[in-house]
Design an enzyme around this catalytic site. Sequence first.
Site, mmCIF file in Angstrom:
data_model
loop_
_atom_site.group_PDB
_atom_site.id
_atom_site.type_symbol
_atom_site.label_atom_id
_atom_site.label_comp_id
_atom_site.label_asym_id
_atom_site.label_seq_id
_atom_site.Cartn_x
_atom_site.Cartn_y
_atom_site.Cartn_z
ATOM 1 N N HIS A 42 4.347 -1.542 -6.001
ATOM 2 C CA HIS A 42 5.243 -2.597 -6.504
ATOM 3 C C HIS A 42 4.857 -3.011 -7.923
ATOM 4 C CE1 HIS A 42 5.577 -3.347 -2.014
ATOM 5 N NE2 HIS A 42 6.860 -3.241 -2.358
ATOM 6 N N GLU A 81 10.761 5.612 -6.041
ATOM 7 C CA GLU A 81 11.224 6.929 -5.565
ATOM 8 C C GLU A 81 10.710 7.218 -4.163
ATOM 9 O OE1 GLU A 81 10.056 9.928 -8.327
ATOM 10 O OE2 GLU A 81 11.824 9.612 -9.582
ATOM 11 N N SER A 128 3.837 -0.676 2.215
ATOM 12 C CA SER A 128 3.407 -1.909 2.883
ATOM 13 C C SER A 128 3.034 -1.626 4.332
ATOM 14 C CB SER A 128 4.523 -2.949 2.834
ATOM 15 O OG SER A 128 4.902 -3.168 1.502
#
Length: 283
Positions: free
Chosen positions: A41, A153, A191
């Site tokens: 992120h 991506e 995550s």
Amino acid sequence: MSRNPMVVRNVPALRRALDGLRARKATVALVPTMGALHDGHVSLVRLAKRRAGRVVVSIFVNPTQFAPTEDFGSYPRTWKADIAKLAAENVELIWHPDVKNMYPERFATKILLEGPATVGLEDRFRPHFFGGVATVVGKLFTQVRPDVAIFGEKDFQQLRVVTQMARDLDLGVKVIGSRTVRERDGLAMSSRNVYLSQDERRIAPTLYKAMKEAAARLRAGGDVETAMAAGRTMIENAGFALDYLEARHAETLEPIGSLKEGPMRMLVAAKLGTTRLIDNIAV
Ligand code: PAF
């Protein structure tokens, strides 16, 4: 010293904050996330900074993209750590609506998708997923009205679906894909990696290894079916329950017979214990 970003939780507050950000005609980039932020992120935020004057990060765990059997309830929520990461990147504004703000009572609109959303990859195993993603991303785009939006991506089919939607609906947003960030052993950051046990974490990079080996076979002139069969065997032998390993056209995501037919992308999804991992590479 980095300052804590401003957090807004409803649309009128968002609009006011955006008016401030857009002063002197600054361009705005949106980085949509569901929180539980990791270095992947952070790389999206950094790309956003290079592409626009101001960066807005949305944090919203979107219930409509989870099936009732999936991990909406247990999806990692790490608010304090997320804010610290975004502050360190000098992000100024976080859009953090709750479910009632995003989907008020009697919310009744959905986006119906074709093309890259119906090519038999994620859509085959998570039929609810892209409808939920498109609806929330459509809303995020109309709420924030960014000039550009950055997507990883790593969720390659999602990137294609959102790009198509932005184009089809004239949303005026340039969708930009950002390269997958990997751990040192090749595992794509996600995550959901926190769900993996120690043993599973050790096995997880096999997905990337199998794709790299299959890609090498293809580049050496091997045919798609043989390369995919070898990759599938390697993944299953490592202990995964494989959903798919496929070589597809990188733009349309339709099946592709050889490298001569266009740019190729290899995509994989597999379960390790109860954790479902996805990944992809350019061939
Ligand atoms: O990729 C994600 O984190 C989510 O699917 C997104 C794009 C934020 C929509 O909820």
